[in-house]
Design a protein around this motif. Structure first.
Motif, PDB file in Angstrom:
ATOM      1  N   THR A  44      -1.034  32.396  13.706  1.00 23.42           N
ATOM      2  CA  THR A  44      -1.422  31.117  13.118  1.00 23.42           C
ATOM      3  C   THR A  44      -1.611  30.064  14.212  1.00 23.42           C
ATOM      4  O   THR A  44      -0.851  30.028  15.180  1.00 23.42           O
ATOM      5  N   PRO A  45      -2.614  29.209  14.071  1.00 19.14           N
ATOM      6  CA  PRO A  45      -2.773  28.140  15.065  1.00 19.14           C
ATOM      7  C   PRO A  45      -1.755  27.013  14.889  1.00 19.14           C
ATOM      8  O   PRO A  45      -1.790  26.050  15.647  1.00 19.14           O
ATOM      9  N   VAL A  46      -0.879  27.158  13.901  1.00 21.11           N
ATOM     10  CA  VAL A  46       0.129  26.116  13.696  1.00 21.11           C
ATOM     11  C   VAL A  46       1.304  26.378  14.640  1.00 21.11           C
ATOM     12  O   VAL A  46       2.031  27.358  14.478  1.00 21.11           O
ATOM     13  N   ARG A  49       4.926  27.379  13.784  1.00 18.99           N
ATOM     14  CA  ARG A  49       5.082  28.626  13.044  1.00 18.99           C
ATOM     15  C   ARG A  49       4.638  29.823  13.866  1.00 18.99           C
ATOM     16  O   ARG A  49       4.494  30.906  13.331  1.00 18.99           O
ATOM     17  N   ASP A 370       8.825  35.511  10.850  1.00 18.91           N
ATOM     18  CA  ASP A 370       7.387  35.453  10.574  1.00 18.91           C
ATOM     19  C   ASP A 370       6.669  35.012  11.851  1.00 18.91           C
ATOM     20  O   ASP A 370       6.139  33.912  11.931  1.00 18.91           O
ATOM     21  N   LEU A 372       3.899  35.588  13.408  1.00 20.17           N
ATOM     22  CA  LEU A 372       2.485  35.221  13.493  1.00 20.17           C
ATOM     23  C   LEU A 372       2.080  34.225  12.410  1.00 20.17           C
ATOM     24  O   LEU A 372       0.919  33.876  12.286  1.00 20.17           O
ATOM     25  N   GLY A 373       3.067  33.792  11.607  1.00 15.53           N
ATOM     26  CA  GLY A 373       2.729  32.887  10.517  1.00 15.53           C
ATOM     27  C   GLY A 373       1.854  33.553   9.476  1.00 15.53           C
ATOM     28  O   GLY A 373       0.917  32.960   8.968  1.00 15.53           O
ATOM     29  N   LEU A 374       2.152  34.822   9.161  1.00 23.82           N
ATOM     30  CA  LEU A 374       1.338  35.565   8.198  1.00 23.82           C
ATOM     31  C   LEU A 374       2.046  35.699   6.859  1.00 23.82           C
ATOM     32  O   LEU A 374       1.596  36.419   5.981  1.00 23.82           O
ATOM     33  N   GLY A 375       3.191  35.038   6.732  1.00 23.10           N
ATOM     34  CA  GLY A 375       3.909  35.120   5.474  1.00 23.10           C
ATOM     35  C   GLY A 375       4.867  36.293   5.396  1.00 23.10           C
ATOM     36  O   GLY A 375       5.314  36.653   4.327  1.00 23.10           O
ATOM     37  N   TRP A 376       5.198  36.925   6.537  1.00 27.41           N
ATOM     38  CA  TRP A 376       6.205  37.975   6.502  1.00 27.41           C
ATOM     39  C   TRP A 376       7.575  37.335   6.396  1.00 27.41           C
ATOM     40  O   TRP A 376       7.746  36.144   6.615  1.00 27.41           O
TER      41      TRP A 376
ATOM     42  N   THR B  30      -2.232  42.099   6.567  1.00 30.95           N
ATOM     43  CA  THR B  30      -1.883  40.900   5.812  1.00 30.95           C
ATOM     44  C   THR B  30      -3.120  40.035   5.657  1.00 30.95           C
ATOM     45  O   THR B  30      -3.318  39.112   6.417  1.00 30.95           O
ATOM     46  N   LEU B  32      -5.212  37.146   4.674  1.00 23.17           N
ATOM     47  CA  LEU B  32      -4.903  35.785   4.252  1.00 23.17           C
ATOM     48  C   LEU B  32      -6.196  35.016   4.075  1.00 23.17           C
ATOM     49  O   LEU B  32      -7.185  35.293   4.741  1.00 23.17           O
ATOM     50  N   HIS B  34      -7.570  31.609   4.992  1.00 19.45           N
ATOM     51  CA  HIS B  34      -7.215  30.516   5.889  1.00 19.45           C
ATOM     52  C   HIS B  34      -7.956  29.248   5.491  1.00 19.45           C
ATOM     53  O   HIS B  34      -9.158  29.273   5.281  1.00 19.45           O
ATOM     54  N   ARG B  59      -3.363  35.119  -1.061  1.00 16.51           N
ATOM     55  CA  ARG B  59      -2.354  34.602  -0.126  1.00 16.51           C
ATOM     56  C   ARG B  59      -3.062  33.573   0.734  1.00 16.51           C
ATOM     57  O   ARG B  59      -3.993  33.877   1.459  1.00 16.51           O
ATOM     58  N   SER B  62      -2.685  27.484   5.678  1.00 19.15           N
ATOM     59  CA  SER B  62      -3.485  26.458   6.338  1.00 19.15           C
ATOM     60  C   SER B  62      -3.318  26.582   7.840  1.00 19.15           C
ATOM     61  O   SER B  62      -2.221  26.840   8.336  1.00 19.15           O
ATOM     62  N   ASP B  63      -4.429  26.404   8.550  1.00 17.84           N
ATOM     63  CA  ASP B  63      -4.376  26.448  10.006  1.00 17.84           C
ATOM     64  C   ASP B  63      -4.267  25.056  10.617  1.00 17.84           C
ATOM     65  O   ASP B  63      -4.204  24.918  11.834  1.00 17.84           O
ATOM     66  N   PRO B  83       0.467  24.129   6.359  1.00 14.30           N
ATOM     67  CA  PRO B  83       0.193  24.700   7.677  1.00 14.30           C
ATOM     68  C   PRO B  83       1.240  25.725   8.088  1.00 14.30           C
ATOM     69  O   PRO B  83       2.446  25.447   8.030  1.00 14.30           O
ATOM     70  N   GLY B  84       0.783  26.906   8.465  1.00 10.41           N
ATOM     71  CA  GLY B  84       1.681  27.930   8.979  1.00 10.41           C
ATOM     72  C   GLY B  84       2.523  28.608   7.920  1.00 10.41           C
ATOM     73  O   GLY B  84       3.312  29.483   8.233  1.00 10.41           O
ATOM     74  N   LYS B  85       2.390  28.196   6.655  1.00 12.90           N
ATOM     75  CA  LYS B  85       3.141  28.857   5.589  1.00 12.90           C
ATOM     76  C   LYS B  85       2.160  29.570   4.673  1.00 12.90           C
ATOM     77  O   LYS B  85       0.969  29.284   4.675  1.00 12.90           O
ATOM     78  N   VAL B  86       2.698  30.468   3.887  1.00  8.68           N
ATOM     79  CA  VAL B  86       1.824  31.257   3.029  1.00  8.68           C
ATOM     80  C   VAL B  86       2.146  30.956   1.570  1.00  8.68           C
ATOM     81  O   VAL B  86       3.308  30.971   1.169  1.00  8.68           O
TER      82      VAL B  86
END
Lengths: 443, 325
Positions: A44-46, A49, A370, A372-376, B30, B32, B34, B59, B62-63, B83-86
């Protein structure tokens, strides 16, 4: 001064002498490093996270500046994964003894560049781009990868660890501040080294490699350029290498007299203060200027940044040197007295780092589950809410660090001033003034 | 090669491959959706396939900033995309068709461009017959100005109008409400014995009679969520993005179609009586359905239902008429 030889303990000595414990740590570190590169680039670019930002700039930085450097000096360098692929390729082996004929170019590092100016520059380059580097995972990933490849490239061209010794952006200040650490690697008996034939600690032997840091252990008087890689413990045929516990800042009693190191002190002090202003201060325009790379505001910020470090701070410091008889004597005094700034710089960084490390430590737990910020949610900690830690002790701890740093610097200044026979009072006053500025910026 | 050397090389290779492979593998496994601000690409992917009656698991992440997700013409609560959450979401579509999903948070100047589609079922098979919207059957040119040449001196009051209207055959006007602008009705009242201001009051009453308190409240809510960013909370065309839109319009006018386009980028001012009293519900419906074509005004036809647009139009007139009891 009293020292306790840790290598007297058979357990310590064998652990250091064996290649396997270190190799095990190396493999974990290298895997973690490569994972951080990948996470930065494809995660994730955040920033908050992403494993790369959280583990490199919060977790690693906290360990480095709060634990590794103050207590173990170059302890980080002993386990750092960056030089490993290059070094293994250079040697053509992971554990095997080195081949007699070098596999690659194996050049000597150019004499004119045998100093830490390149490290000063590489640190400043990262420092000027830091607000983007520290917050943008892809940039962090690319910079980490670039360092790995730079280290590999230099290992192919030059002998030993040229990257660590002359280019690594963090290696410079770790070396500078490692002089304050209560750990050292030294020889036991000078005479043994003098009469030693072949000097395998420097030249290598069947039991190990010649010093990767291009240092002759027999001549070690300070920690600055000893990477604690433990090769000399393995190669010394006379069991003459010791790892000692010693008083803090033992190396600073006899001040070094090099301008590149003196300027490293100013770089570190100045950048700690500027970072405190940019990252923790309330000035939005300053943050924008630091963040918007390439704009006019950023160039202005860069000029001010470099101006403070290379002109304002050294000039004010030079004023403390009272008299100017000839350039060489002046230079020597300037460099010698700058050792007083070493403990202060370290403590500035401790105080500054505490504020963002404690504030952001909860991200480490979330990022662990988590990355990579992929929701794991690997360990069930992905949804840990952000919460600053130990907020009640932050200000007292920072105060302690700054006041402690000032006292420590004052004592170092007295010793250094004694060596070059000038009054220490102007230098102590200088330290006092910049500590006040740091107080104002931090608290 | 000695065994320890070989073993360590194998271990190192395995660790490096694992460190490279695991993030790639996990990322690939996974999928997603985005969300990024429109300037940086909007939704990715922006076309999603689904089947009728089959639950669709989404799923979202936000980036950059906080976004929202909702599907148009569907009874669903919008969800935040952080951001950064799913954010996990399950949708089920009853009817085939192409649905539009959109951002529900004012994420940036081009917030309204953040849209994507969900293709449900086989959309090529017998398309549903559509009745053309009123503005089409009336042949209204919704891009031409429809200004009222006369405007009231004070805000027309529905309550005053109600008293005056008892003597008038206003049911006629109720039937024609949707196709007439307030000004047209005002004109048609000119053979009555009422003064100009009384006629405007009657118009206000007629407009109020064509809506309900519930409809107005619903319209107010839709307006606050979807329109106020540009048109302003009080309808004056001064929402938080209005200045940026104007600046963007001016910038584009300097190198594109010329100065005439500048005004097109300014959000409509619903408090302007000349504009609003000359606009019929059919015209407003057309503008909302189709959008502004090249201005900042999005196309809402794929998002709002007919009822929602009706409620919204009713609310828009409340900037002109005093509906208080």
């Amino acid at each position: 001064m009293t020292r306790i030889e840790l290598t007297r303990s058979l357990f310590v000595k064998n652990t250091l002498k064996s290649r396997y414990p270190q190799l095990a740590v190396f493999i974990v570190m290298l895997a973690g490093y490569i994972f951080a590169v990948l996470a930065g680039i494809i995660g994730t670019p955040v920033g908050s996270r992403n494993f790369s930002i959280v583990f490199v700039w919060i977790a690693w930085w906290a360990i480095l500046i709060l634990v590794a450097v103050p207590f173990f000096g170059r302890g980080w360098c002993a386990v750092c994964p960056i030089p490993l692929p290059g070094e293994w390729l250079q040697r053509g082996a992971v554990l095997n003894p080195p081949e007699k004929k070098p596999k690659w170019l194996n050049l000597r590092w150019p004499k004119a560049m045998r100093n830490i100016w390149m490290q000063n520059i590489s640190f400043l380059l990262l420092a000027l781009f830091s607000s983007v580097l520290l917050t943008t995972p892809s940039v962090t990933g690319i910079v980490l990868a670039a360092m790995l490849f730079a280290a590999i490239g230099l290992s192919m061209i030059f002998e030993r660890r040229a990257f660590c010794r002359y280019l690594c952006p963090v290696g410079g200040f770790i070396g500078l501040y490692s002089q304050t650490a209560p750990i050292e690697l030294r020889i036991k008996e000078k005479q043994v080294c003098v009469s030693c034939v072949g000097k395998p600690c420097y030249n290598g032997s069947d039991s190990g490699y010649g010093c990767p840091w291009d240092v002759f252990p027999g001549g070690l008087t300070r920690n600055t350029y000893c990477g604690l890689c433990m090769e000399c413990i393995r190669t010394c045929p006379h069991d003459n290498i010791a790892v000692n516990l010693r008083p803090f800042s033992a190396d600073l009693a006899k001040p070094s007299a090099r301008m590149d190191e003196a300027f490293k002190s100013f770089i570190m002090l100045g950048s700690a203060m500027i970072y405190a202003g940019v990252l923790l201060g309330p000035w939005g325009a300053l943050k924008d200027a630091a963040y918007n790379l390439g704009t006019g505001a950023w160039f202005f910020y860069a000029v001010v940044f470099l101006g403070i470090i290379f002109i304002v701070m050294p000039f004010l410091f030079a004023l403390c040197l009272s008299r100017f008889e000839n350039f060489n004597a002046f230079k020597k005094r300037f460099a010698a007295l700058s050792t007083a700034l070493i403990p202060l710089g370290l403590m500035f960084w401790v105080a500054f780092s505490l504020s963002f490390v404690l504030a952001n430590a909860t991200y480490i737990l979330a990022s662990l589950s988590d990355p990579l910020g992929l929701g794991w949610n690997l360990f069930g900690t992905a949804n840990v809410a952000w919460q600053p830690m130990l907020t009640s002790v932050l200000a007292p701890a920072q105060t302690l660090a700054l006041v402690g740093g000032l006292v420590w610097s004052a004592r170092t200044a007295q010793k250094a001033a004694n060596e070059v026979k000038v009054s220490s009072i102007p230098v102590i006053l200088y330290c006092f003034m910049i500590t006040l500025v740091m107080f104002w910026l931090l608290l | 090669m000695k065994r320890p050397e070989l073993l360590s090389r194998i271990l190192i290779t395995a660790a490096v491959l694992g460190a490279i492979g695991s993030p790639l593998l996990f990322r690939a496994r996974t999928p997603l959706i985005h969300a990024r601000i429109a300037e940086n690409g909007g939704w990715n992917p922006d076309v999603i396939q689904a089947d009728v009656g089959e639950p669709l698991h989404l799923r979202l992440t936000s980036d950059d900033v906080v976004h929202g997700f909702a599907v148009g013409q569907m009874d669903m609560q919008s969800v935040d995309v952080l951001p950064g959450k799913v954010t996990d979401l399950t949708l089920t579509f009853d009817k085939p068709g192409i649905y539009t999903f959109f951002c529900t948070r004012w994420c940036g100047l081009n917030h309204w461009r953040m849209r994507g589609t969900i293709e449900v079922g086989d959309s090529s098979s017998d398309p549903q017959p559509v009745t053309p919207p009123l503005y089409v059957s009336l042949g209204l040119d919704i891009d031409a100005p429809h200004n009222a040449p006369i405007i009231p001196a004070q805000k027309p009051s529905a309550i005053r109008g109600e008293q005056l209207a008892t003597n008038l055959p206003i049911y006629h006007f109720i039937e024609t409400y949707r196709s007439h602008s307030p000004y047209q009705v005002f004109e048609e009242l000119n053979n009555s014995a009422l003064t100009e201001s009384q006629r405007w009051d009657v118009v206000a009453f007629i407009w109020q009679s064509n809506t309900t308190a519930e409809s107005l409240a619903n319209g107010r809510e839709l307006y606050a969520q979807n329109c106020a960013a540009c048109h302003g909370e009080n309808g004056a065309g001064d929402g938080v993005f209005a200045d940026d839109l104007k600046a963007a319009g001016e910038a584009s006018a300097q190198n594109m179609a010329g100065a005439d386009d500048m005004t097109m980028q300014t959000p409509a001012n619903f408090t302007d009586p000349t504009r609003m009293l000359g606009a019929s519900p059919a015209l407003l419906q057309g503008k909302i359905l189709r959008g502004g074509m090249g201005t900042g005004m999005p196309m809402w036809g794929v998002i709002f239902t007919e009822e929602q647009i009706r409620d919204l139009i009713a609310f828009l007139y409340s900037f002109q008429f005093d509906y208080s009891k």
